[in-house]
Design a protein around this motif. Structure first.
Motif, PDB file in Angstrom:
ATOM      1  N   CYS A   1      18.096   0.868   2.548  1.00  0.00           N
ATOM      2  CA  CYS A   1      16.568   0.634   3.634  1.00  0.00           C
ATOM      3  C   CYS A   1      15.478  -0.019   2.822  1.00  0.00           C
ATOM      4  CB  CYS A   1      16.571   2.505   3.722  1.00  0.00           C
ATOM      5  SG  CYS A   1      18.013   3.492   3.598  1.00  0.00           S
ATOM      6  N   ARG A   2      14.760  -0.225   3.962  1.00  0.00           N
ATOM      7  CA  ARG A   2      13.462  -0.981   2.945  1.00  0.00           C
ATOM      8  C   ARG A   2      12.357   0.330   3.603  1.00  0.00           C
ATOM      9  NH1 ARG A   2      13.934  -6.466   2.783  1.00  0.00           N
ATOM     10  NH2 ARG A   2      12.297  -6.797   1.827  1.00  0.00           N
ATOM     11  N   ASP A   3      12.385   1.163   3.994  1.00  0.00           N
ATOM     12  CA  ASP A   3      11.263   2.042   4.254  1.00  0.00           C
ATOM     13  C   ASP A   3      12.276   3.638   3.645  1.00  0.00           C
ATOM     14  OD1 ASP A   3      13.155   3.091   6.436  1.00  0.00           O
ATOM     15  OD2 ASP A   3      11.308   2.030   7.493  1.00  0.00           O
ATOM     16  N   GLY A   4      10.744   4.907   3.455  1.00  0.00           N
ATOM     17  CA  GLY A   4      11.380   6.017   2.915  1.00  0.00           C
ATOM     18  C   GLY A   4      11.464   5.583   1.951  1.00  0.00           C
TER      19      GLY A   4
ATOM     20  N   ASN B   1       6.215   7.008   2.965  1.00  0.00           N
ATOM     21  CA  ASN B   1       6.918   5.426   2.825  1.00  0.00           C
ATOM     22  C   ASN B   1       7.117   4.805   4.285  1.00  0.00           C
ATOM     23  OD1 ASN B   1       6.977   2.582   1.456  1.00  0.00           O
ATOM     24  ND2 ASN B   1       8.821   2.837   0.679  1.00  0.00           N
ATOM     25  N   THR B   2       6.119   5.214   5.601  1.00  0.00           N
ATOM     26  CA  THR B   2       7.052   4.791   6.499  1.00  0.00           C
ATOM     27  C   THR B   2       6.372   3.755   7.141  1.00  0.00           C
ATOM     28  OG1 THR B   2       4.879   6.282   7.147  1.00  0.00           O
ATOM     29  CG2 THR B   2       6.551   8.040   7.446  1.00  0.00           C
ATOM     30  N   GLN B   3       5.240   3.153   5.637  1.00  0.00           N
ATOM     31  CA  GLN B   3       4.531   1.837   6.422  1.00  0.00           C
ATOM     32  C   GLN B   3       4.310   1.787   7.652  1.00  0.00           C
ATOM     33  OE1 GLN B   3       7.281  -0.336   4.398  1.00  0.00           O
ATOM     34  NE2 GLN B   3       8.424   0.340   4.139  1.00  0.00           N
TER      35      GLN B   3
ATOM     36  N   ALA C   1       0.545  -0.679   0.320  1.00  0.00           N
ATOM     37  CA  ALA C   1       0.582  -0.041  -0.715  1.00  0.00           C
ATOM     38  C   ALA C   1       0.822   1.613   0.260  1.00  0.00           C
ATOM     39  CB  ALA C   1      -0.610  -0.136   1.247  1.00  0.00           C
ATOM     40  N   PRO C   2       0.440   2.305  -0.591  1.00  0.00           N
ATOM     41  CA  PRO C   2       1.245   4.006  -0.459  1.00  0.00           C
ATOM     42  C   PRO C   2       0.846   4.088   0.575  1.00  0.00           C
ATOM     43  CG  PRO C   2      -1.033   3.620  -0.910  1.00  0.00           C
ATOM     44  CD  PRO C   2      -1.127   2.435  -0.895  1.00  0.00           C
ATOM     45  N   SER C   3       1.939   5.093   1.273  1.00  0.00           N
ATOM     46  CA  SER C   3       2.049   5.480   2.718  1.00  0.00           C
ATOM     47  C   SER C   3       2.486   6.989   2.803  1.00  0.00           C
ATOM     48  CB  SER C   3       2.872   4.085   3.727  1.00  0.00           C
ATOM     49  OG  SER C   3       3.942   4.125   3.738  1.00  0.00           O
TER      50      SER C   3
END
Ligand SMILES: Cc1cc2nc3c(=O)[nH]c(=O)nc-3n(C[C@H](O)[C@H](O)[C@H](O)COP(=O)(O)O)c2cc1C
Length: 344
Positions: free
Chosen positions: A199-202, A22-24, A17-19
């Motif tokens: 990194c896997r977020d941001g 991209n903070t998830q 999903a979008p956040s």
């Protein structure tokens, strides 16, 4: 299949999903049989408030929109397995971070449209920049408006030239203000990794253009590169006419956390429906993070309804690549390694 096996499948889709940035900001917990619905299985979706943008999003509105988008993916993934999800949004007033509880027991084969939306979950990308001058497929805007309405939100197309220019000016004013605000810039830096980061977020540099693509009227994007020159090189040096796309506002009639979750569900239905038609969507939340500009948009451009996102919809070839955390890092199985939420 056990509830845990189903949850693993569902969460692997939900994380796409979008956040915001991209903070998830989500966690999922598989549950045993709910006492009130014997024979059913369940999964719950929790907001991970440690990932809220404390400066840009003090009320957690964008966090809840992001969780709402993930909730829509949960429902769609269950449909892809032939289950009929029953969703309860913010089911427990005593637990405001419990965004939703989804149960399933009944089965019904998914329809062609559900399968098309499901197939877009991993393919869809947020677009940043201009669009090709190609028109949108006929009937797409009507379908997107219908999509928003199904989840209790509205997509208002801002077609009038004057109002569209006013909306673009609101984005530009906000972006200008955000770039002057040291606290916000420091927060943005936390979610904008350098090239090559594992990194896997941001928001990674593979997901935005190195050079801002201006349009008329101009809807400036966020300054993810923060002067470092990061980002994707242009696809070609051709100076074709580039368009801003069809501008719109995602709104709800009220402005409570449940409305934010519904706006998120509507957002994801819109994004997947557009993607299934070959269209892309750019998102701008900059003016909605500044209360005075949000109020201007609400009163002047959305007939008093509460705006959540500015959208631009258009046709374009996308090269963006995004990242996600491992589903195993956000799924908690009772009795498993991550069972105690409070420890993380
Ligand atoms: C509430 C919300 C606000 C967002 N605001 C912006 C924005 O202002 N600018 C932008 O480029 N993307 C915005 N996005 C998109 C996210 O940055 C994007 O979903 C995230 O980086 C993951 O990339 P993906 O959508 O391509 O998978 C927003 C998304 C959400 C859910």
């Amino acid at each position: 299949m056990t509830a845990e096996q189903i949850a693993r499948y569902v969460v692997a889709e939900a994380v796409w999903a979008p956040s915001v940035n991209n903070t998830q900001p989500w966690r999922f917990v598989t549950g045993g049989e709910p006492a009130s619905q014997p024979g059913s299985q369940q999964i719950s979706l929790h907001a991970d408030t440690g990932r809220r943008l404390a400066v840009a999003d003090p009320d957690g509105r964008e966090l809840m929109i992001s969780c709402g988008a993930a909730l829509f993916n949960v429902r769609l993934a269950l449909r892809s397995m032939g289950y009929v999800p029953e969703t309860s949004v913010l089911p427990d007033p005593g637990q405001p971070t419990l965004v939703a509880r989804v149960t399933w027991r009944e089965r019904a084969v998914s329809d062609e449209f559900e399968r098309r939306l499901f197939s877009q979950i991993r393919k869809r990308r947020t677009h940043r920049g201009a669009f090709d001058p190609e028109p949108l497929p006929p009937d797409l805007l009507a379908a997107l408006r219908g999509s928003a309405a199904r989840d209790g939100a509205a997509l208002r197309i801002v077609a009038d030239d004057g109002r569209r220019a006013a909306l673009a000016a609101a984005v530009e004013t906000a972006e200008h203000q955000l770039r002057q605000d040291g606290e916000r810039l420091r927060e943005l830096a936390r979610w904008t990794p350098a090239p090559g980061c594992a990194c896997r977020d941001g928001v990674p540099p593979t997901s935005y253009p190195a050079r801002a693509e201006h349009t008329d009227p101009d809807f400036p994007g966020r300054d993810f590169a923060r002067g470092h020159g990061w980002g994707m090189p242009p696809l070609s040096s051709a100076t074709s006419i580039r368009a801003a796309g069809v501008a719109g506002l995602l709104t709800t009639i009220a402005d409570r956390p449940a409305d934010w979750v519904n706006a998120g569900q509507a957002l994801q239905r819109i994004l997947l429906t557009a993607s299934a038609s070959g269209a892309a969507v750019a998102l701008h939340s900059q003016p909605l993070e500044l209360p005075w500009l949000r109020e201007f948009i609400r009163t002047q451009l959305s007939d008093g309804a509460y705006p959540h996102l500015v959208l631009r919809i258009g046709m374009v070839i996308q090269m963006a690549v995004s990242v996600r955390r491992d589903p195993g890092d956000v799924l908690f199985v009772p009795g498993g390694d991550h069972a105690d939420l409070s420890r993380r």
